[in-house]
Design an enzyme around this catalytic site. Structure first.
Site, mmCIF file in Angstrom:
data_model
loop_
_atom_site.group_PDB
_atom_site.id
_atom_site.type_symbol
_atom_site.label_atom_id
_atom_site.label_comp_id
_atom_site.label_asym_id
_atom_site.label_seq_id
_atom_site.Cartn_x
_atom_site.Cartn_y
_atom_site.Cartn_z
ATOM 1 N N THR A 73 -1.874 71.248 -38.839
ATOM 2 C CA THR A 73 -3.000 70.554 -39.466
ATOM 3 C C THR A 73 -2.523 69.252 -40.105
ATOM 4 O OG1 THR A 73 -4.955 70.882 -40.867
ATOM 5 C CG2 THR A 73 -2.889 71.870 -41.636
ATOM 6 N N LYS A 77 -1.462 66.643 -36.412
ATOM 7 C CA LYS A 77 -2.103 67.044 -35.153
ATOM 8 C C LYS A 77 -1.811 66.086 -34.002
ATOM 9 C CE LYS A 77 -5.817 69.441 -37.553
ATOM 10 N NZ LYS A 77 -7.275 69.601 -37.733
ATOM 11 N N ASN A 98 -3.848 71.505 -32.448
ATOM 12 C CA ASN A 98 -3.894 72.153 -33.759
ATOM 13 C C ASN A 98 -3.390 73.584 -33.724
ATOM 14 O OD1 ASN A 98 -6.203 73.411 -32.602
ATOM 15 N ND2 ASN A 98 -7.164 73.594 -34.626
ATOM 16 N N GLY A 140 -8.639 60.327 -35.997
ATOM 17 C CA GLY A 140 -7.396 61.042 -35.789
ATOM 18 C C GLY A 140 -7.596 62.266 -34.919
ATOM 19 N N ALA A 142 -8.308 65.618 -35.560
ATOM 20 C CA ALA A 142 -9.503 66.441 -35.777
ATOM 21 C C ALA A 142 -10.762 65.680 -35.383
ATOM 22 C CB ALA A 142 -9.580 66.880 -37.234
ATOM 23 N N GLY A 250 -16.667 72.605 -45.193
ATOM 24 C CA GLY A 250 -15.641 72.644 -44.165
ATOM 25 C C GLY A 250 -15.251 74.031 -43.699
#
Length: 281
Positions: A73, A77, A98, A140, A142, A250
């Site tokens: 994470t 990643k 990930n 990025g 994610a 989240g």
């Protein structure tokens, strides 16, 4: 009363999560709950690894024969792709992984599950992204995974905004190459005019972080979603709630992919855990 403790022995399969910072991670708790529920002799521990040390740590893990895999994470990643011997087609397209599995010969295989986890989390909350316009803060690993998953989910339009405009341009280019018909563009800090607004950056992890975009431009018709899990209500979500927006935390992104992460790392099927007798469905 059943003890929550379990014994770690020389037979225990070792899993890890690699991050910097590490304080916010919830994955070890969820993975350890899952493997215990299935009676699997495995344990996950958090590893606080800086960007500079990541290549050295990943190489060391190759030589640990009881190491089966790790979750990767923030902020690793994207960097982890080059440290894997092979990655899934989706991860290569996205440019990030990930989750990593160590094969018996020490080679590392990577995949990316963030996107499907995020979309499944939305749907689980009754938010269908199909046909909607999305403002995505971040470019990025994610963010890239989420962008590709949103396209697969049938969104009508995506605007990508990032502090580094070059990275936003790169993500937009990759989306157009893979999906020529998609309406995708590079945006500014203004999220107005979109149905769903997503923070897919790391801003909000640390106290005092700047907001990822201009929250004063939000309005009550918008849904604002986070990928950060700790704190559960980031400064962005608090600002969005104050403006009357529906907010989406989240945690569902992780909850939606935990079983898939465990199955990939351990290289074995991981069925859903049946509800306990007397437990709510």
């Amino acid at each position: 009363m059943t003890s929550s403790l379990f014994e770690i022995t020389g037979h225990t399969r070792f899993l890890a999560i690699v991050a910097d910072p590490i304080h916010h991670v919830k994955t070890p708790q969820r993975i350890n709950e899952l493997v215990r529920a299935h009676g699997i002799d495995a344990v996950m521990v958090p590893l606080h690894v800086s960007e500079a040390d990541l290549p050295r740590v990943m190489n060391a893990l190759r030589g640990m024969q009881n190491f089966f895999g790790c979750v990767v994470t923030v902020p690793h990643k994207t960097s982890a792709v080059a440290l894997c011997d092979e990655v899934s087609d989706e991860a290569r397209q996205i440019g990030a992984v990930n989750v990593v599995h160590r094969m018996p010969d020490g080679r590392l295989r990577g995949a990316m599950l963030d996107g499907i986890g995020f979309v499944d989390g939305l749907r689980g909350a009754g938010i269908d992204p199909a046909g909607r316009s999305v403002y995505l803060a971040g470019a990025g690993g994610a963010a890239s995974a989420i962008a590709f998953a949103l396209v697969q989910a049938g969104v009508a339009r995506i605007t990508v905004a990032n502090r580094s405009v070059d990275r936003a341009v790169s993500l937009v280019g990759r989306l157009r190459q893979a999906h020529p018909a998609i309406d995708v563009s590079v945006g500014t800090s203004d999220p107005a005019g979109h149905d769903i607004v997503v923070n897919a950056t790391s801003l909000g992890l640390r106290p005092g972080d700047a907001l990822p975009f201009d929250a004063t431009r939000l309005d009550a018709k918008q849904i604002v979603a986070e990928i950060i899990m700790d704190p559960a209500e980031t400064a962005l979500l608090a600002a969005a709630r104050a403006r009357g927006c529906r907010v989406h935390e989240g945690a569902p992104m992780l909850a939606s992919q935990i079983r898939h992460m465990a199955a990939f790392m351990l290289d074995q099927p991981m069925p859903a855990v049946p509800a306990r007798a007397g437990a709510p469905a």
